[in-house]
Design a protein around this motif. Structure first.
Motif, PDB file in Angstrom:
ATOM      1  N   ASN A  15       0.828  -1.210   0.000  1.00 21.55           N
ATOM      2  CA  ASN A  15       0.000   0.000   0.000  1.00 21.55           C
ATOM      3  C   ASN A  15       0.859   1.255   0.000  1.00 21.55           C
ATOM      4  OD1 ASN A  15      -2.297  -1.555   0.045  1.00 21.55           O
ATOM      5  ND2 ASN A  15      -2.507  -1.511   2.282  1.00 21.55           N
ATOM      6  N   ARG A  16       1.958   1.234   0.768  1.00 21.14           N
ATOM      7  CA  ARG A  16       2.847   2.390   0.810  1.00 21.14           C
ATOM      8  C   ARG A  16       3.500   2.648  -0.548  1.00 21.14           C
ATOM      9  NH1 ARG A  16       5.125   0.956   4.986  1.00 21.14           N
ATOM     10  NH2 ARG A  16       7.092   0.099   4.228  1.00 21.14           N
ATOM     11  N   VAL A  17       3.905   1.575  -1.204  1.00 20.02           N
ATOM     12  CA  VAL A  17       4.503   1.712  -2.536  1.00 20.02           C
ATOM     13  C   VAL A  17       3.495   2.272  -3.524  1.00 20.02           C
ATOM     14  CG1 VAL A  17       5.475   0.428  -4.468  1.00 20.02           C
ATOM     15  CG2 VAL A  17       6.225  -0.085  -2.152  1.00 20.02           C
ATOM     16  N   LEU A  18       2.252   1.762  -3.459  1.00 20.35           N
ATOM     17  CA  LEU A  18       1.204   2.263  -4.363  1.00 20.35           C
ATOM     18  C   LEU A  18       0.918   3.735  -4.114  1.00 20.35           C
ATOM     19  CD1 LEU A  18      -1.296  -0.754  -4.329  1.00 20.35           C
ATOM     20  CD2 LEU A  18       0.200  -0.042  -6.204  1.00 20.35           C
ATOM     21  N   LEU A  19       0.958   4.169  -2.846  1.00 21.74           N
ATOM     22  CA  LEU A  19       0.712   5.574  -2.517  1.00 21.74           C
ATOM     23  C   LEU A  19       1.793   6.465  -3.119  1.00 21.74           C
ATOM     24  CD1 LEU A  19      -1.003   7.629  -0.941  1.00 21.74           C
ATOM     25  CD2 LEU A  19       0.447   7.188   1.038  1.00 21.74           C
ATOM     26  N   ALA A  25       3.731   5.761  -5.673  1.00 21.13           N
ATOM     27  CA  ALA A  25       3.619   5.727  -7.132  1.00 21.13           C
ATOM     28  C   ALA A  25       2.491   6.625  -7.620  1.00 21.13           C
ATOM     29  CB  ALA A  25       3.397   4.285  -7.594  1.00 21.13           C
ATOM     30  N   SER A  26       1.353   6.606  -6.908  1.00 23.43           N
ATOM     31  CA  SER A  26       0.218   7.452  -7.296  1.00 23.43           C
ATOM     32  C   SER A  26       0.579   8.931  -7.198  1.00 23.43           C
ATOM     33  CB  SER A  26      -0.989   7.147  -6.408  1.00 23.43           C
ATOM     34  OG  SER A  26      -1.352   5.791  -6.509  1.00 23.43           O
ATOM     35  N   ALA A  27       1.279   9.331  -6.132  1.00 21.30           N
ATOM     36  CA  ALA A  27       1.666  10.733  -5.958  1.00 21.30           C
ATOM     37  C   ALA A  27       2.584  11.187  -7.091  1.00 21.30           C
ATOM     38  CB  ALA A  27       2.360  10.909  -4.611  1.00 21.30           C
ATOM     39  N   PHE A  28       3.527  10.358  -7.461  1.00 21.89           N
ATOM     40  CA  PHE A  28       4.446  10.727  -8.549  1.00 21.89           C
ATOM     41  C   PHE A  28       3.719  10.816  -9.873  1.00 21.89           C
ATOM     42  CE2 PHE A  28       7.937   8.982  -5.755  1.00 21.89           C
ATOM     43  CZ  PHE A  28       8.529  10.222  -5.538  1.00 21.89           C
ATOM     44  N   VAL A  62       9.066  19.339  -5.558  1.00 24.65           N
ATOM     45  CA  VAL A  62       8.420  18.218  -4.860  1.00 24.65           C
ATOM     46  C   VAL A  62       8.818  16.890  -5.466  1.00 24.65           C
ATOM     47  CG1 VAL A  62       6.196  17.146  -4.338  1.00 24.65           C
ATOM     48  CG2 VAL A  62       6.472  19.623  -4.071  1.00 24.65           C
ATOM     49  N   LEU A  63       8.845  16.880  -6.807  1.00 20.90           N
ATOM     50  CA  LEU A  63       9.205  15.634  -7.495  1.00 20.90           C
ATOM     51  C   LEU A  63      10.628  15.204  -7.165  1.00 20.90           C
ATOM     52  CD1 LEU A  63       8.248  13.502  -9.544  1.00 20.90           C
ATOM     53  CD2 LEU A  63       9.196  14.928 -11.359  1.00 20.90           C
TER      54      LEU A  63
END
Length: 547
Positions: free
Chosen positions: A7-11, A13-16, A100-101
């Motif tokens: 879930n942390r990895v998906l979060l 990835a979604s933000a990026f 941010v990126l």
């Protein structure tokens, strides 16, 4: 734990992805190209709402459309009636998003580097946190894909364990007869004989979950942590019963309690004893443990009701070595007599035989041979047994001493039929140390072989080299054991004088033997000078020519 990580990895990835899409939307140039004629027409119609000038283009925005024309095609007079904005290409929002990126990527790279770097063990996490994570990692069963048919040379062990497998498959049959399943099985044997593979094979054949832990994993620096881990292991096994718990190197946690203070180790051992006592009759759990030091285990661990059955896994016999070699040679193209290889591998365990086959296959590839043959095994055997050694840079005189020394050992080892197949000039040791019971004359033969190099040098040169130390030390140790431990002297209680007399007698007998083999010695030396190696068969021919 795994789900939270995903879930942390998906979060992340979604933000990026969102930031990348915003940057793409902002930076994307979606204006339509127009000609100078069309630009003048739009300006004359007064439909342009704003004019923006950049280094390369002039952008015209109307109510519904967005146009651009190359700056080189227009003149300032065209925009006299309009307020012109100059775009320097900078945007605060763009800079913020880029920042941010880059910060996000930098943070991830830093965390990855901390996890990989030895300077940040545990990825920058404190010792207490790492311990907490380790201790809270759930105990999970592993799937065993090892079958008994994959393991060669353990027929006696298979017979012992097949009953346990049948018990786990058909418990009602035994319970109806009033028999109970053994609570624990202790596999005892030297390293490399396949104790772990045997336990995995039992789990696979029985078709039950397999819980693996090493004894060292229970030993913690904080009191109570090892005991907690033991409890979690047995709790997980009970929830998945019938199941098998395998504890490798149990001596790490089950050593004898000698009264010296070690609260953590004793707490862990006490918990293990309690858990094994706490089995319900229908629990369906068997504990299999492995050790090569049964003499150091606590007596409470070995009593009936805990480890009810002990299975001794010994070094493979010749027939068992053949079976093991055939398993490992199954996928290796070869042209050899497996029995001949088994004859040259006395004292090898299963792991050593696997390494021997692999080294022989690698050597065949290096030499561009299509098949592995017996000669490949001769060349790599010493490398597996003793490690690869290069012949030291010796002077001509030193090399002459080495040749004489090794030739004498080959002569004696062949004459007394000691187990070896090939002698290399670079290896001091000819045959491995032996632990199995031997008769007095067999031990004396080995001592003579160990003394032979020094004897031959004394005969030929009147002195010997310091490299004789290793063989001399082993000879002294064997003589001492013969007299003090094995009772092979003139009386059961030996004396230092008897030790000296026996060593002197063996030295003189070796000297007489080598003096009678002068021509054979010279022939073996000539071969060693030329090839720096000689086989037992070649030495036998030279000895037979003398006899």
């Amino acid at each position: 734990m795994p789900n939270s990580k995903i879930n942390r990895v998906l979060l992340y990835a979604s933000a990026f992805i969102i930031i990348a899409l915003v940057l793409f939307a902002i930076l994307r140039d979606n204006a339509s190209d127009i000609t100078l004629h069309n630009a003048q027409k739009i300006l004359e119609n007064h439909s342009v709402k704003s004019v923006t000038v950049t280094k390369d283009y002039v952008y015209l925005k109307t109510d519904n459309e967005f146009y651009k024309i190359a700056s080189s095609q227009v003149t300032p007079k065209m925009f006299v009636n309009y307020k012109v904005e100059v775009d320097s290409g900078s945007s605060v929002i763009v800079y913020i998003l880029f920042g941010v990126l880059f910060l996000g990527l930098g943070t991830l790279l830093l965390r990855w580097w901390q996890k990989k770097s030895p300077l940040f063990e545990g990825g920058g996490v404190s010792s207490a946190s790492r311990l907490d994570i380790a201790q809270n990692t759930p105990v999970e069963a592993i799937k065993s894909d090892v079958k008994f048919s994959d393991i060669g040379g353990i027929s006696d062990v298979k017979m012992e364990l097949e009953e346990i497998i049948d018990f786990m498959k058909k418990p009602a049959r035994y319970k109806s007869f009033g028999a109970r399943m053994p609570r624990g099985v202790l596999l005892v044997g030297p390293p490399g004989v396949g104790k772990t593979m045997i336990a995995k094979a039992v789990a696979h054949e029985a078709g039950v979950p397999f819980f693996y832990q090493s004894g060292a994993s229970f030993v913690q620096i904080y009191v109570g942590m090892g005991a907690k881990r033991v409890h979690e292991l047995f709790h997980a096994a009970k929830n998945n019963s019938p199941s098998i718990i395998f504890i490798d190197e149990i001596d790490a946690v089950g050593k004898k309690r000698d009264g010296q203070r070690n609260d953590e180790r004793e707490a862990t051992l006490n918990q293990l004893l309690t858990e094994m006592d706490g089995f319900e009759s229908q629990s369906g759990i068997i504990v299999i443990a492995a050790t090569n030091k049964i003499d150091v285990l606590d007596s409470a661990l070995l009593r009936a009701g805990r480890f009810d059955r002990r299975v001794f896994v010994e070094l493979p016999t010749k027939r068992e070595r053949v079976s093991i070699l055939e398993k490992y040679l199954n996928k290796v193209p070869h042209n050899l007599d497996v029995m001949a290889v088994a004859n040259m591998t006395v004292g090898f365990n299963g792991a050593s035989l696997a390494a021997l086959v692999n080294e022989a296959a690698l050597l065949a590839l290096r030499q561009n041979d299509f098949q592995v043959n017996t000669e490949h095994f001769h060349q790599v055997k010493d490398k597996v047994m003793f490690g690869k050694k290069r012949l030291q840079m010796l002077s001509d005189k030193q090399k002459a001493y080495r040749v004489t020394y090794q030739a004498a050992k080959a002569i004696c080892a062949t004459y007394f039929d000691l187990p070896f197949e090939k002698l290399m000039l670079s290896n001091e040791k000819l045959t491995p140390s032996i632990d199995e019971p031997l008769i007095k004359h067999e031990l004396e033969s080995r001592v003579k072989m160990l003394l032979s190099g020094m004897v031959a040098s004394d005969i030929k040169y009147g002195e010997h080299a310091s490299s004789a130390k290793a063989d001399l030390d082993e000879a002294k140790e064997l003589v001492t054991k013969m007299l003090k431990d094995y009772g092979m002297g003139s009386s059961l209680i030996s004396t230092d004088e008897e030790n000296r007399i026996l060593m002197s007698r063996l030295y003189n007998e070796t000297k007489l033997l080598l003096e009678s083999m002068t021509s054979a010695m010279q022939a073996v030396e000539d071969v060693l000078i030329e090839r720096e190696s000689i086989t037992k068969a070649d030495v036998r021919k030279e000895i037979d020519a003398v006899l």
